[in-house]
Scaffold this motif. Structure first.
Motif, mmCIF file in Angstrom:
data_model
loop_
_atom_site.group_PDB
_atom_site.id
_atom_site.type_symbol
_atom_site.label_atom_id
_atom_site.label_comp_id
_atom_site.label_asym_id
_atom_site.label_seq_id
_atom_site.Cartn_x
_atom_site.Cartn_y
_atom_site.Cartn_z
ATOM 1 N N GLY A 309 -6.715 -3.144 2.023
ATOM 2 C CA GLY A 309 -6.289 -3.355 0.643
ATOM 3 C C GLY A 309 -6.528 -2.136 -0.227
ATOM 4 O O GLY A 309 -5.659 -1.754 -1.039
ATOM 5 N N LEU A 310 -7.685 -1.495 -0.074
ATOM 6 C CA LEU A 310 -7.986 -0.297 -0.862
ATOM 7 C C LEU A 310 -7.050 0.855 -0.508
ATOM 8 O O LEU A 310 -6.608 1.608 -1.392
ATOM 9 C CB LEU A 310 -9.446 0.109 -0.633
ATOM 10 N N ILE A 311 -6.729 1.013 0.780
ATOM 11 C CA ILE A 311 -5.798 2.064 1.194
ATOM 12 C C ILE A 311 -4.411 1.813 0.608
ATOM 13 O O ILE A 311 -3.724 2.739 0.141
ATOM 14 C CB ILE A 311 -5.734 2.143 2.730
ATOM 15 N N PHE A 312 -3.984 0.531 0.607
ATOM 16 C CA PHE A 312 -2.684 0.195 0.031
ATOM 17 C C PHE A 312 -2.649 0.523 -1.462
ATOM 18 O O PHE A 312 -1.668 1.074 -1.968
ATOM 19 C CB PHE A 312 -2.392 -1.291 0.250
ATOM 20 N N ILE A 313 -3.715 0.157 -2.177
ATOM 21 C CA ILE A 313 -3.763 0.436 -3.623
ATOM 22 C C ILE A 313 -3.732 1.944 -3.879
ATOM 23 O O ILE A 313 -3.019 2.439 -4.779
ATOM 24 C CB ILE A 313 -5.023 -0.201 -4.239
ATOM 25 N N LEU A 314 -4.509 2.685 -3.071
ATOM 26 C CA LEU A 314 -4.585 4.142 -3.249
ATOM 27 C C LEU A 314 -3.217 4.806 -3.047
ATOM 28 O O LEU A 314 -2.823 5.699 -3.816
ATOM 29 C CB LEU A 314 -5.605 4.721 -2.269
ATOM 30 N N ASN A 315 -2.473 4.350 -2.032
ATOM 31 C CA ASN A 315 -1.204 5.007 -1.702
ATOM 32 C C ASN A 315 -0.022 4.440 -2.479
ATOM 33 O O ASN A 315 0.729 5.190 -3.115
ATOM 34 C CB ASN A 315 -0.933 4.872 -0.192
ATOM 35 N N PHE A 316 0.131 3.124 -2.442
ATOM 36 C CA PHE A 316 1.347 2.536 -3.021
ATOM 37 C C PHE A 316 1.252 2.295 -4.528
ATOM 38 O O PHE A 316 2.274 2.144 -5.188
ATOM 39 C CB PHE A 316 1.683 1.215 -2.312
ATOM 40 N N SER A 317 0.042 2.250 -5.059
ATOM 41 C CA SER A 317 -0.102 2.015 -6.505
ATOM 42 C C SER A 317 -0.441 3.289 -7.263
ATOM 43 O O SER A 317 0.201 3.625 -8.253
ATOM 44 C CB SER A 317 -1.190 0.963 -6.753
ATOM 45 N N ILE A 318 -1.456 3.995 -6.768
ATOM 46 C CA ILE A 318 -1.935 5.158 -7.523
ATOM 47 C C ILE A 318 -1.078 6.394 -7.231
ATOM 48 O O ILE A 318 -0.613 7.075 -8.157
ATOM 49 C CB ILE A 318 -3.417 5.424 -7.189
ATOM 50 N N LYS A 319 -0.847 6.683 -5.935
ATOM 51 C CA LYS A 319 -0.106 7.905 -5.600
ATOM 52 C C LYS A 319 1.400 7.743 -5.821
ATOM 53 O O LYS A 319 2.030 8.563 -6.485
ATOM 54 C CB LYS A 319 -0.390 8.298 -4.146
#
Length: 472
Positions: A309-319
């Motif tokens: 979940g954290l990896i998804f947020i980092l890539n698809f939401s933040i980046k």
């Protein structure tokens, strides 16, 4: 051949009477009718041929036969005591010999009575046989319809093997839910956490703590608190939570659909992806495609939800700024990442199970016979193999769906979802007994209903289960 209503009721009554719990339900649901019929049975029993014949046999055998039995058993018991070097008095041996002689004498009387009645075409009549003889009479059925309507409805329901199967599973689910409620409450009751101290704080006085316990019923005995908790669950009146005084039933009604919706979409995603992947892997074992799919599935099983979940947020939401980082009710895009994260492990498990199950089915004798008869690989696969291979897959789906409902708290915390999982986690450290009891038990109810649905799917997919249902 179709049975008439009287014959159907009689057959179902006889089958149900053989099991103790069904027998209890028979008499409970038809209690007013059975009380009336039993009175007539007692009046009729006064002239019972069986009792009269049994009395004649007892007189014919006389006390001499019983005395012979006593002497025979005394001799056996004395020889046994001498052989094993037991120090037993003759009085003790005599009493034991009399007991054994009475049992043998009664067995002899019953055996001779049954044999004598069989010669004249009579038999011992019990209440159950008397009641079944009445069921054969249409006049009795009409006259007893009102007092016995619940029992007759239950018998007709039990006469259908599929409805009987569903009824049994529902009854089992009720006991499971009650057991879950008792277990959860007992764990919370013996928990070292004190709700009053945790909510009121360390500065709370003894009077304030006592008043808090009295308001929420925490000063009552264990059994009284347990009864109040179970009664509240059964009546959907869970009261107010200890913290915030919010209505627990309303809170669960608002939060449970969120978790359930995400779990359902995760299951649908897993089924749509995993079953075709498992079938492709099984039909091409040890190929590059099979190895690649199973390697990806192994990775999916190994990834922790919170890290994914954290990896998804980092890539698809933040980046990339493609998807919202947190869940928002009504925003479909905000559900995509939680659904994928929650369904990744389930997808991997279903794919691996589908592959192994289908591989096992493909090498069964009946599949080889089907191929020998000229069926194409596609016909053999879809008509015979896939349906049977789905049975263990359905089991995995049901078990993991329950785990998703109960274990969704991690995913909900990562994506800030106000679901039932995070709600229970937030309340357990108080511990807020009404909130936790309501959340856990209603999850258990949902899991029980899902398992019931899976059991019904078993019956549709496996003809052996349907056959056993009809035979039982």
């Amino acid at each position: 051949m179709k049975l008439g209503i009287s014959a159907l009721l009689k057959r179902t009554f006889l089958e149900a009477h053989r099991r103790s719990y069904y027998r209890f339900l028979l008499y409970l649901t038809g209690l007013p009718l059975h009380l009336l019929v039993y009175l007539f049975y007692l009046l009729k029993r006064k002239d019972n041929t069986y009792e009269a014949t049994k009395a004649d046999v007892e007189r014919e055998l006389s006390d001499d036969r019983r005395n012979d039995y006593v002497k025979e058993y005394e001799d056996q018991l004395l020889r046994k005591a001498v052989f094993f070097e037991e120090n037993r008095s003759r009085e003790v041996i005599h009493r034991e010999a009399e007991k054994l002689a009475d049992e043998r004498f009664e067995e002899e009387v019953v055996r001779r009575t049954d044999a004598r009645l069989a010669k004249i075409g009579a038999r011992k009549e019990t209440y159950s046989t008397y009641f079944m003889s009445l069921l054969e009479r249409p006049v009795f059925l009409i006259a007893s319809l009102v007092p016995g309507v619940i029992m007759y409805a239950w018998l007709l329901l039990m006469s259908n093997p599929f409805l009987k199967y569903i009824m049994e599973r529902l009854v089992q689910s009720v006991f499971v839910i009650i057991g879950v409620g008792i277990l959860v409450f007992s764990i919370l009751y013996i928990s070292p956490f004190d709700p009053a101290s945790n909510i009121l704080g360390e500065s709370a006085t003894k009077e304030q703590i006592a008043a808090f316990n009295q308001i929420h019923g925490l000063d009552l005995p264990y059994l009284q608190q347990l009864w109040n908790a179970l009664k509240g669950i059964a009546t959907f009146d869970l009261g107010s939570s200890f913290a915030g005084s919010e209505d627990v039933a309303t809170s669960i009604a608002n939060k449970f659909p969120v978790t359930f919706t995400i779990a359902m979409f995760s299951v649908l995603m897993a089924i749509v992806i995993a079953i075709p992947v498992g079938i492709l892997s099984a039909t091409r074992p040890n190929s590059f495609l099979d190895t690649s799919f199973m390697f990806i599935a192994l990775i999916g099983l190994s990834i922790p939800n919170f890290w994914q979940g954290l990896i998804f947020i980092l890539n698809f939401s933040i980046k990339l700024n493609w998807l919202p980082a947190t869940y928002s009710p009504g925003n479909v895009w905000s559900m995509i990442m939680p659904v994928i994260v929650l369904g990744t492990g389930l997808t991997a498990s279903i794919a691996r199970m589908m592959r192994s199950s289908l591989l096992e089915i493909i090498h069964e004798d009946y599949i080889i016979t089907a191929r020998a008869k000229g069926l194409t690989k596609g016909q053999m696969l879809w008509k015979h193999a896939v349906g049977n291979a789905m049975i263990p897959v359905i089991t995995v789906i049901g078990l993991m769906f329950g785990g998703m409902l109960g274990g969704a708290a991690v995913t909900e915390k990562v994506f800030n979802i106000k679901g039932i999982g995070s709600y229970i986690v937030d309340k357990q450290f108080i511990p807020d007994i009404p909130a936790i009891m309501g959340g856990v038990v209603y999850i258990a109810i949902t899991i029980s209903l899902v398992n019931l649905l899976i059991d019904i799917l078993y019956a549709f997919l496996d003809p052996r289960i349907r056959s056993k249902m009809k035979q039982s």
